[in-house]
Design a protein around this motif. Structure first.
Motif, mmCIF file in Angstrom:
data_model
loop_
_atom_site.group_PDB
_atom_site.id
_atom_site.type_symbol
_atom_site.label_atom_id
_atom_site.label_comp_id
_atom_site.label_asym_id
_atom_site.label_seq_id
_atom_site.Cartn_x
_atom_site.Cartn_y
_atom_site.Cartn_z
ATOM 1 N N ALA A 25 -3.283 3.432 -5.492
ATOM 2 C CA ALA A 25 -4.684 3.492 -5.921
ATOM 3 C C ALA A 25 -4.828 3.307 -7.425
ATOM 4 C CB ALA A 25 -5.307 4.820 -5.485
ATOM 5 N N GLU A 26 -3.893 3.886 -8.193
ATOM 6 C CA GLU A 26 -4.027 3.863 -9.647
ATOM 7 C C GLU A 26 -3.440 2.624 -10.307
ATOM 8 O OE1 GLU A 26 -3.592 7.828 -7.831
ATOM 9 O OE2 GLU A 26 -2.212 6.117 -8.011
ATOM 10 N N TYR A 54 -9.877 -0.604 1.414
ATOM 11 C CA TYR A 54 -9.425 -0.363 0.034
ATOM 12 C C TYR A 54 -10.203 -1.263 -0.927
ATOM 13 C CZ TYR A 54 -5.405 1.612 2.554
ATOM 14 O OH TYR A 54 -4.595 2.331 3.402
ATOM 15 N N ILE A 57 0.832 -1.210 0.000
ATOM 16 C CA ILE A 57 0.000 0.000 0.000
ATOM 17 C C ILE A 57 0.866 1.260 0.000
ATOM 18 C CG2 ILE A 57 -1.674 1.331 1.374
ATOM 19 C CD1 ILE A 57 -2.783 -1.390 2.337
ATOM 20 N N GLN A 107 -11.405 -0.927 -3.852
ATOM 21 C CA GLN A 107 -11.090 -0.868 -5.276
ATOM 22 C C GLN A 107 -9.772 -1.563 -5.612
ATOM 23 O OE1 GLN A 107 -13.438 0.357 -7.321
ATOM 24 N NE2 GLN A 107 -14.604 0.682 -5.425
ATOM 25 N N ASN A 108 -8.966 -1.807 -4.591
ATOM 26 C CA ASN A 108 -7.626 -2.320 -4.853
ATOM 27 C C ASN A 108 -7.319 -3.678 -4.224
ATOM 28 O OD1 ASN A 108 -7.408 0.858 -4.700
ATOM 29 N ND2 ASN A 108 -5.806 0.143 -6.090
ATOM 30 N N GLN A 123 -3.126 -3.822 -7.747
ATOM 31 C CA GLN A 123 -4.176 -4.686 -7.223
ATOM 32 C C GLN A 123 -3.528 -5.691 -6.280
ATOM 33 O OE1 GLN A 123 -5.653 -7.578 -10.036
ATOM 34 N NE2 GLN A 123 -7.543 -7.958 -8.899
#
Length: 459
Positions: A31-32, A58, A24, A60-61, A35
């Protein structure tokens, strides 16, 4: 460029969050670009709850999937099924380990520059004491990073072997044609990696980062250590893994290439380390015979010189070559003694400014030849070393490889004003220089390296 990081875990509540946080906090832009796939391999502790909390934070990731305990190969294969289609490279991180801060950024830079490469690896470091991080050690295979970041051709640089998945980054398109062998509970990673390298013949080494592996020397209950108590770690492992290397190399190149010979030699030496004492306990007499016979068959296709080139103790090499020559039953043979003893050198610093030069004598000697000795010459004097002999037999399995009474070490204590000079061996009228030493400079360099590693860890 986008990355997926697969982290299988089983009962990893103490360290899982630390490992995930090292991803992280990457400088590349979590974030971009990143994964994380958390594969819960049937955990019964709180690590699943920790993973759930990370997913909520998190969404989205980070993705978590729960599976029945089936081992790391199955967990990694399931992780690959959930990699997003826009991912360029897949990295692997064990739940005990951490990435240095710029790991993914440097991997991305390298991959953009070398578009032909399907695999990239960083240097590998041990954290022996994770609580204080006082002990950081480099893996022996880190010598391949001394020339900086580069593309390694395995035909040209056969000692630049790679076989562990932790820290390895693989191009996702290439991985789609591969899978981890789920019939194996250990060695599944090296099998996949070696198949890929025999096809590609090249991979990237990325020097200015670090993969930090936690190694608890007080508690040897890891999967790797437990594997030596498993019967399948012996004959069947050699057949499934080592023999497949030989077959694949001959199928492609018409011969067993040096890379494969050195890789097998390097990995097989682990069977003879003092920590792996289970050979007689785990295997029946019939199974011992089958293992040694298989070992001999495998090594009949490995030249002796690749064993001699290993950076490991002389008795281990002699045991490997004894099995290669004699097969079953085990008949250990020492190498012929040379005029100049085979030795390894290391130093020990003391808090009071004193130091020691220690020479491990690798051969099975009871005495040095007449008028022969180890010594150091400093600006002030010449000092002879004190010889130490073994107080008990040295064993590999239950075979005596160095009897009690053989020379073990030559040791010289140095005072603070004697920390610069030459370490040599005198043999009759022949003087053989072993090493120039400047211990204060070496100590400062050692401290700088440790500081650099701790900064790289950035935790």
């Amino acid at each position: 460029m986008k990355f997926a990081i697969i982290i299988p875990f089983y009962n990893a509540e103490k360290r899982l969050e630390i490992s995930v946080e090292s991803v992280i906090k990457q400088s590349y832009g979590f974030a971009e670009n990143i994964q994380i796939l958390l594969i819960n391999d049937g955990s019964t502790d709180k690590s699943g709850d920790i993973a759930d909390a990370l997913v909520r934070k998190y969404p989205q990731n980070i993705y978590q999937t729960h599976i029945k305990n089936g081992g790391p190969a199955r967990a990694r294969n399931i992780g690959l099924m959930h990699v997003r289609n826009d991912i360029d490279f897949v990295g692997f991180l064990d739940a005990d380990d951490v990435y240095s801060l710029h790991m993914i950024r440097e991997m991305a830079y390298f991959a953009e520059k070398h578009t032909e490469i399907n695999m990239m690896v960083p240097p590998f470091y041990y954290l022996d004491d994770f609580g204080t991080r006082k002990k950081i050690g480099a893996h022996k295979l880190n010598t391949r990073f001394e020339q900086g970041s580069r593309v390694v051709n395995i035909q040209e640089d056969y000692k630049a072997i790679h076989f562990y998945i932790g820290g390895t980054f693989l191009r996702f398109e290439r991985l789609k044609r591969l899978a981890f062998d789920e019939s194996l509970h250990f060695g599944e990673d090296q099998l996949l990696i070696t198949k890929l390298l025999l096809d590609d013949e090249a991979y990237g080494v990325v020097a200015d980062v670090g993969y930090f592996y936690y190694r608890n020397m007080k508690n040897k209950s890891s999967l790797v250590n437990k594997s030596w108590k498993d019967k399948s770690r012996y004959e069947s492992f050699m057949q499934v893994v080592y023999q497949s290397y030989l077959d694949a190399s001959k199928a492609k190149f018409g011969m067993v290439i040096p890379y494969v010979q050195y890789l097998i030699s390097y990995h097989a030496k682990l069977y003879f380390y003092k920590e792996n004492v289970y050979f007689r306990d785990v295997l029946t007499a019939q199974e011992q015979e089958a293992f040694v016979t298989t070992f001999q068959q495998i090594f009949s296709e490995v030249e002796e010189r690749y064993v001699w080139e290993l950076d490991t103790a002389q008795p281990v090499k002699e045991m490997m070559l004894s099995l290669r020559k004699n097969g079953w039953p085990v008949r250990f043979e020492t190498a012929l003694l040379a005029d100049i003893p085979i030795i390894s050198l290391h130093k020990k610093w003391h808090a009071n400014g004193h130091a020691e030069l220690i020479c491990d004598v690798e051969e099975a000697r009871t005495i040095l030849p007449e008028k022969s000795f180890f010594a150091v010459k400093t600006l002030f004097s010449t000092k002879k070393a004190t010889l130490e002999k073994r107080s008990e037999d040295q064993l590999i399995w239950d075979v005596v490889v160095r009897p009690a009474g053989t020379i073990s070490k030559a040791r010289i204590r140095l005072k603070p004003w004697e920390l610069r000079g030459k370490w040599f061996y005198q043999h009759a009228d022949l003087k053989v220089e072993l090493e120039h030493f400047r211990l204060m400079a070496e100590l400062r360099q050692r401290a700088k390296r440790r500081l650099k590693l701790k900064r790289a860890l950035n935790q």
